[in-house]
Design an enzyme around this catalytic site. Structure first.
Site, PDB file in Angstrom:
ATOM      1  N   TRP A  21      -5.286   3.813  -3.452  1.00  4.30           N
ATOM      2  CA  TRP A  21      -5.019   3.432  -2.058  1.00  4.30           C
ATOM      3  C   TRP A  21      -5.782   4.353  -1.103  1.00  4.30           C
ATOM      4  O   TRP A  21      -6.513   3.898  -0.224  1.00  4.30           O
ATOM      5  CB  TRP A  21      -3.516   3.493  -1.814  1.00  4.30           C
ATOM      6  CG  TRP A  21      -3.022   2.997  -0.484  1.00  4.30           C
ATOM      7  CD1 TRP A  21      -3.748   2.715   0.632  1.00  4.30           C
ATOM      8  CD2 TRP A  21      -1.654   2.710  -0.143  1.00  4.30           C
ATOM      9  NE1 TRP A  21      -2.934   2.281   1.657  1.00  4.30           N
ATOM     10  CE2 TRP A  21      -1.641   2.278   1.202  1.00  4.30           C
ATOM     11  CE3 TRP A  21      -0.456   2.798  -0.847  1.00  4.30           C
ATOM     12  CZ2 TRP A  21      -0.453   1.928   1.854  1.00  4.30           C
ATOM     13  CZ3 TRP A  21       0.713   2.450  -0.187  1.00  4.30           C
ATOM     14  CH2 TRP A  21       0.720   2.016   1.140  1.00  4.30           C
ATOM     15  N   TYR A  61      -7.560  -2.396  -0.067  1.00  7.96           N
ATOM     16  CA  TYR A  61      -7.691  -0.963   0.169  1.00  7.96           C
ATOM     17  C   TYR A  61      -9.070  -0.662   0.753  1.00  7.96           C
ATOM     18  O   TYR A  61     -10.087  -0.681   0.048  1.00  7.96           O
ATOM     19  CB  TYR A  61      -7.517  -0.159  -1.129  1.00  7.96           C
ATOM     20  CG  TYR A  61      -6.156  -0.267  -1.782  1.00  7.96           C
ATOM     21  CD1 TYR A  61      -5.046  -0.763  -1.101  1.00  7.96           C
ATOM     22  CD2 TYR A  61      -5.978   0.148  -3.098  1.00  7.96           C
ATOM     23  CE1 TYR A  61      -3.799  -0.857  -1.722  1.00  7.96           C
ATOM     24  CE2 TYR A  61      -4.731   0.068  -3.725  1.00  7.96           C
ATOM     25  CZ  TYR A  61      -3.655  -0.444  -3.030  1.00  7.96           C
ATOM     26  OH  TYR A  61      -2.425  -0.521  -3.653  1.00  7.96           O
ATOM     27  N   GLN A 179       4.929  -4.769 -10.096  1.00  7.85           N
ATOM     28  CA  GLN A 179       4.624  -3.474  -9.493  1.00  7.85           C
ATOM     29  C   GLN A 179       5.458  -3.327  -8.222  1.00  7.85           C
ATOM     30  O   GLN A 179       5.107  -3.865  -7.183  1.00  7.85           O
ATOM     31  CB  GLN A 179       3.127  -3.353  -9.174  1.00  7.85           C
ATOM     32  CG  GLN A 179       2.749  -1.969  -8.683  1.00  7.85           C
ATOM     33  CD  GLN A 179       1.277  -1.810  -8.388  1.00  7.85           C
ATOM     34  OE1 GLN A 179       0.902  -1.207  -7.391  1.00  7.85           O
ATOM     35  NE2 GLN A 179       0.431  -2.350  -9.244  1.00  7.85           N
ATOM     36  N   ALA A 286      -4.612  10.110  -5.907  1.00  3.99           N
ATOM     37  CA  ALA A 286      -5.272  11.421  -5.899  1.00  3.99           C
ATOM     38  C   ALA A 286      -6.500  11.344  -5.006  1.00  3.99           C
ATOM     39  O   ALA A 286      -7.282  10.403  -5.096  1.00  3.99           O
ATOM     40  CB  ALA A 286      -5.665  11.843  -7.307  1.00  3.99           C
ATOM     41  N   ARG A 287      -6.656  12.358  -4.179  1.00  4.40           N
ATOM     42  CA  ARG A 287      -7.837  12.452  -3.327  1.00  4.40           C
ATOM     43  C   ARG A 287      -8.908  13.353  -3.952  1.00  4.40           C
ATOM     44  O   ARG A 287     -10.059  13.324  -3.551  1.00  4.40           O
ATOM     45  CB  ARG A 287      -7.455  13.038  -1.963  1.00  4.40           C
ATOM     46  CG  ARG A 287      -6.631  12.118  -1.075  1.00  4.40           C
ATOM     47  CD  ARG A 287      -6.300  12.854   0.212  1.00  4.40           C
ATOM     48  NE  ARG A 287      -5.590  12.042   1.177  1.00  4.40           N
ATOM     49  CZ  ARG A 287      -6.175  11.273   2.099  1.00  4.40           C
ATOM     50  NH1 ARG A 287      -7.496  11.210   2.142  1.00  4.40           N
ATOM     51  NH2 ARG A 287      -5.464  10.585   2.950  1.00  4.40           N
ATOM     52  N   GLN A 291      -5.453  17.355  -7.581  1.00  5.11           N
ATOM     53  CA  GLN A 291      -4.199  16.625  -7.453  1.00  5.11           C
ATOM     54  C   GLN A 291      -3.831  15.896  -8.740  1.00  5.11           C
ATOM     55  O   GLN A 291      -2.684  15.932  -9.178  1.00  5.11           O
ATOM     56  CB  GLN A 291      -4.288  15.637  -6.283  1.00  5.11           C
ATOM     57  CG  GLN A 291      -4.276  16.312  -4.924  1.00  5.11           C
ATOM     58  CD  GLN A 291      -4.405  15.326  -3.780  1.00  5.11           C
ATOM     59  OE1 GLN A 291      -4.884  14.210  -3.946  1.00  5.11           O
ATOM     60  NE2 GLN A 291      -3.975  15.734  -2.605  1.00  5.11           N
TER      61      GLN A 291
END
Length: 322
Positions: A21, A61, A179, A286-287, A291
Site C-alpha cells: 500500500w 495503490y 482479506q 514496509a517502506r 521494517q
C-alpha cells in the site's frame, strides 16, 4: 519460514506476507505520504531473502504505481514469488478521482492492465478489493471465475466482504480467500466470518494487523498530530481524538507485555493475529528493508495462554473506554 495452505487452493503462503500500500506513494487519496521506489524495491528483495514467499498489492495503490514497482522488483525471479493483487477500484487517465465498478467489462480491463504493470503472464491470487457497488457483486464474481477458466488468474478471492456477501459469491464460484482488516483493535470477523471461512475452506489473510502502524509502538501523540495531509491516517479516527488518547494508553500497556516476552510490539501484534488456526497469513507493509526485517521475525513467535489472557484484559479495558 512457516507456511499455511490458503483455503482449498494449492497455494502455501508464508504466515507473513509483504503489503505494498505505502509503495504506491503519496500522490493519491489514500496514500501514506512520499515513498522512494528504490527503498520499496529493496524492501521487496529483503522480504524475499528472509523467506517471505508472497506479495500483496492492488491496482489502486498509487493508481497503478505499486504494481509497477512490484513488477520491477520481481523481474527475473517471478517463479520465486506468489503475486496477489486486486480489482474493483477504478480511475480514468491521470484523474485522481476513484470510481467503483464490478462490471465484467471493467474487471476484464483491469486484469489486463494489472498483468501489464506487473509484467507477468498470470496472477496467482486475484481479489475483489471492495464489495461495491453491492448490486454488481454477482456479475463481478462471475467475471472473476471466468478469468480462472481462461488462465489469466490461478485463484480468486475477496476483500472486505461481509457474511451475506460471502455467501452470495460462494454460491457462484468457490472463494479461495477473504482479506479482511484484523488486528487487536479490529476484531469484527471473530463474530461470524471466521467460522464461516473455516467451514467453507476459505483462507483468511489479515490486512492492517498492526492497525496501519499504530500497533508498532512507535506512534506518539506528536507524530500523529504531525501526519502529512497526503497521509490518509491524518483523517482516520484511530489516529485522532477522542480515540487517539485511549489507543496510546492501550499501546503503552501492551508494550509492557512485549517487554516481558522480549519482542517488539509489532512482533507481538502479529503473533496475536496469527494465533488463530483460521488465519492463513498476515500482511505487513514496509517502506524499507529494516521494517520488514523486524516484522518478519513474528513468524517464529508463539504466544503462551498467559500472554494471550493478559492481552485480552488490556483489550477489554480499551473497549470499555472507547
Amino acid at each position: 519460514m512457516q507456511t499455511r495452505k490458503l483455503g482449498y487452493s494449492e497455494l502455501y503462503l508464508t504466515t507473513i506476507g509483504l503489503g505494498t500500500w505505502a509503495m504506491g506513494g503519496g500522490d493519491w487519496k489514500f496514500g501514506w505520504g512520499p515513498q522512494e521506489d528504490n527503498a520499496s524495491i529493496n524492501a521487496i528483495h529483503t522480504a524475499l531473502d528472509l523467506g517471505i514467499n508472497w506479495i500483496d498489492t492492488a491496482a489502486i495503490y498509487g493508481h497503478g504505481h505499486a504494481e509497477e514497482v512490484v513488477g520491477r522488483a520481481i523481474k527475473g525471479i517471478r517463479d520465486e514469488v506468489i503475486v496477489a493483487t486486486k480489482c474493483g477500484r477504478v480511475w480514468e487517465g491521470d484523474s485522481r478521482e476513484i470510481g467503483k465498478s464490478l462490471m465484467a467489462k471493467s474487471i476484464r480491463r483491469e486484469v489486463e492492465a494489472s498483468l501489464k504493470r506487473l509484467a507477468i503472464e498470470v496472477i496467482d491470487l486475484y481479489q475483489i478489493h471492495w464489495p461495491e457497488p453491492d448490486e454488481e457483486i454477482e456479475e463481478g464474481w462471475a467475471a472473476m471465475a471466468q478469468l480462472v477458466k481462461e488462465g489469466k488468474v490461478r485463484y480468486v478471492g475477496v476483500s472486505n466482504f461481509n457474511l451475506e456477501q460471502l455467501k452470495r459469491a460462494q454460491a457462484i464460484h468457490p472463494i479461495t480467500s477473504l482479506q479482511p482488516p484484523y488486528s487487536m483493535f479490529r476484531r469484527e470477523i471473530e463474530e461470524e466470518i471466521m467460522a464461516y471461512c473455516d467451514n467453507n475452506q476459505i483462507g483468511i489473510i489479515a490486512y492492517s494487523p498492526m492497525q496501519a502502524g499504530l500497533l508498532t509502538g512507535k506512534f506518539t501523540r506528536e507524530r500523529a498530530m504531525a501526519l502529512n495531509d497526503s497521509d490518509w491516517r491524518s483523517r482516520n479516527p484511530f489516529f485522532t481524538e477522542p480515540q487517539l488518547s485511549i489507543n496510546l494508553e492501550t499501546i503503552e500497556r501492551l508494550n509492557q507485555i512485549a517487554i516481558e516476552v522480549n519482542v517488539s510490539l509489532s512482533q507481538l501484534s502479529l503473533a496475536w493475529v496469527l494465533r488463530n488456526k483460521e488465519m492463513t497469513s498476515a500482511i505487513v507493509g514496509a517502506r524499507n528493508p529494516e521494517q520488514i526485517q523486524e516484522t518478519a521475525k513474528a513468524a517464529e513467535l508463539t504466544l503462551t495462554r498467559a500472554n494471550i489472557e493478559a492481552i485480552e484484559n488490556i483489550l477489554d479495558w480499551r473497549i470499555k473506554n472507547i
